[in-house]
Scaffold this active site. Structure first.
Site, PDB file in Angstrom:
ATOM      1  N   SER A  95       0.848  -1.196   0.000  1.00 27.36           N
ATOM      2  CA  SER A  95       0.000   0.000   0.000  1.00 27.36           C
ATOM      3  C   SER A  95       0.879   1.239   0.000  1.00 27.36           C
ATOM      4  O   SER A  95       2.061   1.190   0.303  1.00 27.36           O
ATOM      5  CB  SER A  95      -0.886  -0.014   1.236  1.00 27.36           C
ATOM      6  N   ARG A  96       0.239   2.342  -0.361  1.00 20.59           N
ATOM      7  CA  ARG A  96       0.877   3.639  -0.151  1.00 20.59           C
ATOM      8  C   ARG A  96       0.569   4.073   1.282  1.00 20.59           C
ATOM      9  O   ARG A  96      -0.408   3.637   1.877  1.00 20.59           O
ATOM     10  CB  ARG A  96       0.309   4.670  -1.124  1.00 20.59           C
ATOM     11  N   THR A 105      -1.291   7.388   6.713  1.00 19.61           N
ATOM     12  CA  THR A 105      -0.959   8.283   7.829  1.00 19.61           C
ATOM     13  C   THR A 105       0.514   8.202   8.226  1.00 19.61           C
ATOM     14  O   THR A 105       0.944   8.951   9.093  1.00 19.61           O
ATOM     15  CB  THR A 105      -1.815   7.971   9.073  1.00 19.61           C
ATOM     16  N   ASP A 125      -8.328   0.984  16.366  1.00 18.32           N
ATOM     17  CA  ASP A 125      -7.227   0.118  15.958  1.00 18.32           C
ATOM     18  C   ASP A 125      -7.266  -1.127  16.829  1.00 18.32           C
ATOM     19  O   ASP A 125      -6.357  -1.384  17.593  1.00 18.32           O
ATOM     20  CB  ASP A 125      -5.907   0.889  16.127  1.00 18.32           C
TER      21      ASP A 125
END
Lengths: 497, 497
Positions: free
Chosen positions: B198-199, B202, B260
């Site tokens: 992924s890019r 955050t 989270d």
């Protein structure tokens, strides 16, 4: 610096800001992940949810667009230079996190949450988080804290001491427009009953919508005080009073999520009553298979929570359990409900008996608050005021004091009768379905739209005899409502088989 | 009928529709209370959140505006005639309500929820409701159901049988760019390791952002299959593969709410691995005071949940607990991290030792999956492939196969050294603060922005000696980052007092 631009976009109770993707000053991608930004300028700051704009016809790349609420909240003119930054989460969100983890929150946590809600520092997601965490479990002392916190944020009406009585229904039963009968009775007796009401949001009529058929309800608080000083009562829209605005913010998320817990309902209603300066309250809790309270157990549970919180905040409250098995009166929709109310006040023989009896019962309970009245005489006194024409005279004075209604709606001219499919006796009327049909027909926006019931539970009907009439002003609404009724008329008829 | 109009407004993962307040066809107030509408036209239908528009320069009163996502999802051209209606809540929301009430949900409930999430039938409020209700408690079997449901909605990569190995880190430790070393080692050995990454959302850099300094990562799935057939591996951005798209929708709400939970993390990671066709997985779980896992207890709890779900879905998984007490390597930000990776692959004496050791440890675990390798030989084999230059050669082949990067960023030319306030020894480096400084400096959007660490925990420092250097490309970013570092440099130094 970005230049402020008001965009004519109404995002309901959420503050939203719009940043150009090709903004030369800030990189939009930097801000999008956490969704909330802080906007600072002219010594003011607000928090808003961020949307990214690709289309330069909506706004220029060096502008920051604001939704109507955000623009009003920031209170700066278009073109003002502002800066933006990632917004930190509102401080009180730590309490929401604790609630998610199962904590019982102290009063100061609820105060902090209510303050941040009113300042629009919560996104809709964050409001949902608070509501869901609370729905899982909220103790009665927490409901008390929330009630007090919501009442203390926003305005409070002050009445210079003395008894201020009020009457409220939790809703869910169409046509249950008793406030418009109770208020003139009680005011005619001489108790102070400054009634603020809401407009309907998901129901076919609120008391404010219905009163507006007869008089102006959009009355400011100063004027309201004058009317009450003169007449002992009023029947106005509560929007100007800014009572428990945190509740309005919560409702904007409760409603789309269909969250309707007893805890939220109690805090919502009692915080508004506290802020309105009420000292004595009669609460109507209808119980029925298609109303909000569907069992005796849920009624008792809600009653006890109302009693506990009322006692703690010093609000003298009487809870009245009523029959919520079918609509009250005949009309559903502002014009039709106002007609029923006037028939009762005028002593018209055609007046719906159930609406009259319900209003007398509730008015009687309110009058029992009067120390000067002999115990148990409340309902007889209410009947006396109604039958003597004193209540009607008071209603006429309230209408004159509030002024003429800006609405000039007549009963909807498009008419469709829904008829009985068989001979028999009406055994069930579905409140939810009838309310839905009235709304589809255009109520409450078209005051003359709605449903006029000809048959109630227990009435015998013959095949093809009309059960009710749908009224509408616009063709599309009319067809929607008629089609919906054809798919299910909301009546059950038991017949001799 | 309303005419469709695409509005260039990006509302992230929420579908939004815009209706004129003065629309002659529908009354905006009718729709606003429940916030969600259904849009029908050309045989297609979608659900969207409603905003009301007052400004006719944005759209005409007989148009229905759609946000970019809503427009893409409906797939109809501008000007197409559409109808709207109040949207019913998505059917699977009944399961969310049951979860709020404390139910343990069956597998089919999670399938229904995942399908509705991917179809964008949930508003952000509804997604928040699901997440908060789940955060309260979710059983391990429910995590399994959610993992399977998310993996089954969306695409699946298929590799024609055989072992497909993978390596993943749960994140939270800046500079921990081991995948770019592990993949060439493992591919050089001959195991298939098609790595999709992924890019950063955050964090200051994702593996896709960092690899993009060296090569193109925006590679379609067909091309990816070709590269893997040739080279046994790849290092590409996973965006084209549409793996576990329900996870992306959940993340769009988890992130702003800072949810989270271990349960969401396990379902998120393992659903993507399942959909990617992985059969064997090495998972890096860093533990440290400023990383995601802060205690041995939380590590063990997460490890066991990963093990249970992996076993149930038939994914051979090894969990490796690593040191998450400080950043790994020296660079934080794509360009600087790519430099560290190349130094390790090239055997440069300046290469960060901790990054090299961590990569060898993980690559060794991956190689142990090879049945042909003698037990316990994994790490030695990994070292052999690194030191022989085989891994570097493989990296060069991967770069050639993926093609040149479209990015041509150099190391940020604006430089600021943050220096030690006193003599002493570095005892703490705050991962969160250093990541924040690198992001403020412009990473990952400016690949050359970030932080270059000169001192790590245990290093002696003299007063005024540089601890790290901030690199930025733009002046505003540079000042933000330097100011933030001046307010707290993220280092603790214990000295002889």
């Amino acid at each position: 610096m970005l230049r402020l631009k008001k965009l004519g976009i109404d995002t309901c109770h959420e503050t939203v800001a719009f940043l150009a993707r090709r903004c030369p000053l800030y990189r939009a991608q930097e801000f999008v992940a956490l969704a909330r930004i802080e906007i600072m300028g002219g010594g003011r700051r607000i928090v808003a949810t961020l949307n990214i704009v690709d289309d330069e016809s909506i706004m220029a790349s060096d502008e920051l667009g604001l939704s109507l609420l955000a623009h009003r909240q920031l209170g700066l003119a278009d073109g003002t230079e502002v800066e933006i930054a990632q917004a930190a989460a509102p401080v009180s969100l730590e309490h929401v996190r604790a609630k998610i983890d199962g904590a019982v929150l102290p009063p100061e946590a609820y105060r902090a949450i209510a303050q941040d809600l009113v300042a629009h520092r919560y996104s809709k997601m964050e409001i949902a988080a608070f509501l869901i965490a609370s729905a899982r479990f909220t103790t009665a002392p927490e409901v008390l804290s929330l009630t007090r916190a919501m009442a203390s944020v926003g305005s409070r009406l002050s009445w210079n001491g003395g008894m201020i009585v009020d009457k409220h229904c939790i809703g869910g039963v169409p046509g249950n427009r008793t406030s418009m009968i109770v208020v003139p009775i009680v005011a005619a007796h001489g108790l102070k009953i400054p009634k603020t009401s809401s407009r309907a949001i998901t129901s076919p009529a609120g008391t404010a919508d219905t009163m507006e058929v007869l008089a102006r309800v959009d009355v400011g608080t100063d004027e309201m005080h004058e009317i009450v000083a003169e007449e002992n009562g009023c029947l106005v829209w509560g929007g100007h009073a800014n009572l428990s605005p945190a509740d309005d913010v919560l409702i904007s998320v409760e409603r789309p999520l269909s969250i309707d817990t007893p805890e939220q309902m109690v805090a919502s209603i009692l915080s508004k009553k506290l802020a309105a300066g009420s000292t004595h309250l009669v609460l109507d809790l209808p119980v029925g298979p298609t109303s909000k309270l569907r069992s005796r157990e849920s009624f008792v549970r809600l009653r006890k929570l109302f009693e506990y919180i009322s006692d703690e905040v010093g609000l003298e409250t009487i809870i009245v359990g009523t029959d919520g098995s079918q609509p009250v009166g005949c009309g559903i929709g502002p014009w039709l409900e106002a007609r029923d109310v006037l028939q009762v006040l005028e002593g018209d023989p055609a007046a719906p008996r159930d609406l009259r009896d319900r209003a007398l019962l509730l008015a009687g309970h309110v009058l029992e608050f009067d120390p000067a009245l002999r115990g148990g005489r409340g309902i007889a006194r209410a009947r006396e005021l109604l039958e003597s024409g004193a209540a009607l005279a008071k209603m006429r004075r309230l209408i004159a004091a509030q002024g003429p209604s800006p609405a000039a709606d007549e009963l909807g001219v498009l008419r469709h009768d829904v008829v009985a499919a068989r001979d028999g006796v009406v055994t069930v009327i579905d409140c939810l379905r009838l309310a839905r049909i009235a709304r589809l027909a255009g109520a409450p926006i078209d005051k003359g739209a709605g449903v006029d019931l000809f048959k109630k539970i227990g009435d015998p009907v013959a095949k093809d005899e009309p059960l009710y009439r749908i009224h509408a002003a616009f063709d599309a609404d009319f067809r929607f409502a008629a089609k919906f009724a054809a798919d299910g008329d909301g009546y059950a008829i038991s017949g001799v088989s």
